[in-house]
Design a protein around this motif. Structure first.
Motif, PDB file in Angstrom:
ATOM      1  N   LEU A   6     -23.787 -39.243 -27.353  1.00 54.96           N
ATOM      2  CA  LEU A   6     -23.263 -40.181 -26.372  1.00 54.96           C
ATOM      3  C   LEU A   6     -21.753 -40.081 -26.483  1.00 54.96           C
ATOM      4  N   HIS A   7     -21.040 -39.696 -25.423  1.00 58.06           N
ATOM      5  CA  HIS A   7     -19.643 -39.368 -25.606  1.00 58.06           C
ATOM      6  C   HIS A   7     -18.916 -39.506 -24.283  1.00 58.06           C
ATOM      7  N   LEU A   8     -17.595 -39.569 -24.357  1.00 54.48           N
ATOM      8  CA  LEU A   8     -16.743 -39.415 -23.199  1.00 54.48           C
ATOM      9  C   LEU A   8     -16.479 -37.940 -23.049  1.00 54.48           C
ATOM     10  N   PRO A   9     -16.654 -37.388 -21.896  1.00 52.93           N
ATOM     11  CA  PRO A   9     -16.397 -35.958 -21.743  1.00 52.93           C
ATOM     12  C   PRO A   9     -14.966 -35.575 -22.107  1.00 52.93           C
ATOM     13  N   THR A  10     -13.982 -36.376 -21.724  1.00 51.54           N
ATOM     14  CA  THR A  10     -12.587 -36.098 -22.037  1.00 51.54           C
ATOM     15  C   THR A  10     -11.918 -37.357 -22.563  1.00 51.54           C
ATOM     16  N   LEU A  11     -11.168 -37.190 -23.624  1.00 54.09           N
ATOM     17  CA  LEU A  11     -10.389 -38.274 -24.197  1.00 54.09           C
ATOM     18  C   LEU A  11      -8.929 -37.852 -24.216  1.00 54.09           C
ATOM     19  N   GLN A  38     -13.817 -27.200 -31.845  1.00 54.00           N
ATOM     20  CA  GLN A  38     -13.877 -25.884 -31.233  1.00 54.00           C
ATOM     21  C   GLN A  38     -12.701 -25.677 -30.301  1.00 54.00           C
ATOM     22  N   GLU A  39     -11.880 -24.706 -30.615  1.00 50.13           N
ATOM     23  CA  GLU A  39     -10.771 -24.322 -29.756  1.00 50.13           C
ATOM     24  C   GLU A  39     -11.232 -23.229 -28.804  1.00 50.13           C
ATOM     25  N   SER A  40     -10.505 -23.094 -27.725  1.00 46.97           N
ATOM     26  CA  SER A  40     -10.887 -22.160 -26.680  1.00 46.97           C
ATOM     27  C   SER A  40     -11.024 -20.741 -27.233  1.00 46.97           C
ATOM     28  N   GLY A  41     -12.157 -20.116 -26.956  1.00 48.98           N
ATOM     29  CA  GLY A  41     -12.370 -18.741 -27.364  1.00 48.98           C
ATOM     30  C   GLY A  41     -12.763 -18.552 -28.817  1.00 48.98           C
ATOM     31  N   LYS A  42     -12.984 -19.643 -29.512  1.00 51.87           N
ATOM     32  CA  LYS A  42     -13.323 -19.550 -30.934  1.00 51.87           C
ATOM     33  C   LYS A  42     -14.652 -20.231 -31.222  1.00 51.87           C
ATOM     34  N   GLY A  43     -15.145 -19.974 -32.425  1.00 54.93           N
ATOM     35  CA  GLY A  43     -16.341 -20.650 -32.868  1.00 54.93           C
ATOM     36  C   GLY A  43     -16.023 -22.034 -33.402  1.00 54.93           C
ATOM     37  N   THR A  80      -2.326 -38.096 -34.086  1.00 54.68           N
ATOM     38  CA  THR A  80      -2.788 -36.923 -33.353  1.00 54.68           C
ATOM     39  C   THR A  80      -1.640 -35.987 -32.994  1.00 54.68           C
ATOM     40  N   GLN A  81      -1.893 -34.695 -33.187  1.00 56.28           N
ATOM     41  CA  GLN A  81      -0.878 -33.665 -32.952  1.00 56.28           C
ATOM     42  C   GLN A  81      -1.338 -32.719 -31.846  1.00 56.28           C
ATOM     43  N   PRO A  82      -0.428 -31.986 -31.238  1.00 53.02           N
ATOM     44  CA  PRO A  82      -0.833 -31.029 -30.193  1.00 53.02           C
ATOM     45  C   PRO A  82      -1.909 -30.056 -30.663  1.00 53.02           C
ATOM     46  N   GLY A  83      -1.863 -29.680 -31.922  1.00 52.38           N
ATOM     47  CA  GLY A  83      -2.851 -28.754 -32.461  1.00 52.38           C
ATOM     48  C   GLY A  83      -4.247 -29.342 -32.564  1.00 52.38           C
ATOM     49  N   ASP A  84      -4.365 -30.629 -32.328  1.00 52.22           N
ATOM     50  CA  ASP A  84      -5.687 -31.259 -32.362  1.00 52.22           C
ATOM     51  C   ASP A  84      -6.424 -31.101 -31.031  1.00 52.22           C
ATOM     52  N   SER A  85      -5.748 -30.586 -30.028  1.00 46.57           N
ATOM     53  CA  SER A  85      -6.405 -30.352 -28.736  1.00 46.57           C
ATOM     54  C   SER A  85      -7.562 -29.377 -28.922  1.00 46.57           C
ATOM     55  N   ALA A  86      -8.738 -29.821 -28.543  1.00 45.54           N
ATOM     56  CA  ALA A  86      -9.949 -29.007 -28.734  1.00 45.54           C
ATOM     57  C   ALA A  86     -11.128 -29.807 -28.205  1.00 45.54           C
ATOM     58  N   VAL A  87     -12.291 -29.201 -28.287  1.00 40.58           N
ATOM     59  CA  VAL A  87     -13.533 -29.937 -28.045  1.00 40.58           C
ATOM     60  C   VAL A  87     -14.139 -30.271 -29.398  1.00 40.58           C
ATOM     61  N   TYR A  88     -14.543 -31.511 -29.552  1.00 42.01           N
ATOM     62  CA  TYR A  88     -15.101 -31.983 -30.817  1.00 42.01           C
ATOM     63  C   TYR A  88     -16.587 -32.267 -30.637  1.00 42.01           C
ATOM     64  N   GLY A 103     -20.308 -32.659 -26.825  1.00 43.38           N
ATOM     65  CA  GLY A 103     -18.905 -32.571 -27.177  1.00 43.38           C
ATOM     66  C   GLY A 103     -17.992 -33.465 -26.378  1.00 43.38           C
ATOM     67  N   THR A 104     -16.826 -33.677 -26.923  1.00 45.19           N
ATOM     68  CA  THR A 104     -15.757 -34.451 -26.286  1.00 45.19           C
ATOM     69  C   THR A 104     -14.493 -33.622 -26.329  1.00 45.19           C
ATOM     70  N   ARG A 105     -13.864 -33.474 -25.148  1.00 44.91           N
ATOM     71  CA  ARG A 105     -12.609 -32.725 -25.108  1.00 44.91           C
ATOM     72  C   ARG A 105     -11.470 -33.690 -25.399  1.00 44.91           C
ATOM     73  N   LEU A 106     -10.673 -33.383 -26.392  1.00 46.24           N
ATOM     74  CA  LEU A 106      -9.509 -34.198 -26.741  1.00 46.24           C
ATOM     75  C   LEU A 106      -8.265 -33.566 -26.144  1.00 46.24           C
ATOM     76  N   HIS A 107      -7.591 -34.358 -25.311  1.00 42.75           N
ATOM     77  CA  HIS A 107      -6.394 -33.888 -24.619  1.00 42.75           C
ATOM     78  C   HIS A 107      -5.211 -34.693 -25.137  1.00 42.75           C
ATOM     79  N   ILE A 108      -4.184 -34.011 -25.581  1.00 41.34           N
ATOM     80  CA  ILE A 108      -3.020 -34.676 -26.170  1.00 41.34           C
ATOM     81  C   ILE A 108      -1.915 -34.780 -25.127  1.00 41.34           C
ATOM     82  N   LEU A 109      -1.464 -35.997 -24.892  1.00 39.47           N
ATOM     83  CA  LEU A 109      -0.377 -36.242 -23.947  1.00 39.47           C
ATOM     84  C   LEU A 109       0.966 -36.196 -24.671  1.00 39.47           C
ATOM     85  N   PRO A 110       1.953 -35.543 -24.092  1.00 38.88           N
ATOM     86  CA  PRO A 110       3.260 -35.431 -24.776  1.00 38.88           C
ATOM     87  C   PRO A 110       4.010 -36.757 -24.809  1.00 38.88           C
TER      88      PRO A 110
END
Lengths: 110, 114
Positions: A6-11, A38-43, A80-88, A103-110
């Motif tokens: 049970l999740h928010l698709p994007t946070l 999980q980062e883009s293109g990785k396991g 939270t840091q920019p490097g935390d952007s990923a799907v969890y 999964g939940t996509r975590l989006h970091i706002l500047p």
């Protein structure tokens, strides 16, 4: 079907703030839970795990909370840091298999 | 996750061809798992193997898909007569098999069926 996630698709979280990602599971017999990033293109990359005989576990900047009463799992990321952007993904062990949620996509706002 | 090696990273096959995906687990790990992931979705369990044994294949399609983990060499996921719906990322993970051990994943093979 899958019971975890049970999740928010994007946070979206402001850089420097704390992030909280939630997950629900339905199988009360599950005894082991894991959070993956999980980062883009990785396991998926292991972040932290928790056994069902615990309700909290801390790592470096991350904390996992387990509430067996309501079958709820959360991942807290401090500062939270920019490097935390990923799907969890949360995952549970069931019958010797690790079952993933959507999964939940975590989006970091500047 | 650099310890689990998957190859190839990208694989293009035409409909009807065979796809072979290879996975070398981390050193010391004797348990291998295969997962499939579609874009913007979670990982779906396919099969769990130990050396020379299939432990759980409940997530494997009944036809065209097979997996093995021989005594020597990598684990192989084989898809015969591929169709466009087989296009996905396939991830392998390994563990030492002890209770409460997390899975360690490779970076996947992205299969495209044209």
């Amino acid at each position: 079907g899958e019971s975890v996630g049970l999740h928010l698709p994007t946070l979206s979280v402001q850089e420097g703030d704390n992030s909280i990602i939630n997950c629900a599971y339905s199988n009360s017999a599950s005894d082991y839970f894991i959070w993956y990033k999980q980062e883009s293109g990785k396991g998926p990359q292991f972040i932290i795990d928790i056994r069902s005989n615990m309700d909290k576990r801390q790592g470096q900047r991350v904390t996992v909370l387990l509430n067996k009463t309501v079958k709820h799992l959360s991942l807290q990321i401090a500062a939270t840091q920019p490097g935390d952007s990923a799907v969890y993904f949360c995952a549970e062990r069931r019958d010797d298999k690790i079952i993933f949620g959507k999964g939940t996509r975590l989006h970091i706002l500047p | 996750n650099a310890g689990v090696m998957q190859n190839p990273r990208h694989l293009v096959r035409r409909r009807g061809q065979e796809a072979r995906l290879r996975c070398s687990p981390m050193k010391g790990h004797s348990h291998v798992y295969w997962y499939r992931q579609l874009p913007e979705e979670g990982l779906k369990f396919m099969v769990y193997l130990q050396k020379e044994n299939i432990i759980d294949e409940s997530g494997m399609p009944k036809e065209r898909f097979s997996a093995e983990f021989p005594k020597e060499g990598p684990s192989i996921l084989r898809i015969q007569q591929v169709v466009r719906g087989d296009s996905a990322a396939y991830f392998c993970a390994s563990s030492p098999g002890q209770a409460g051990s997390p899975l360690h994943f490779g970076n996947g093979t992205r299969l495209t069926v044209t």
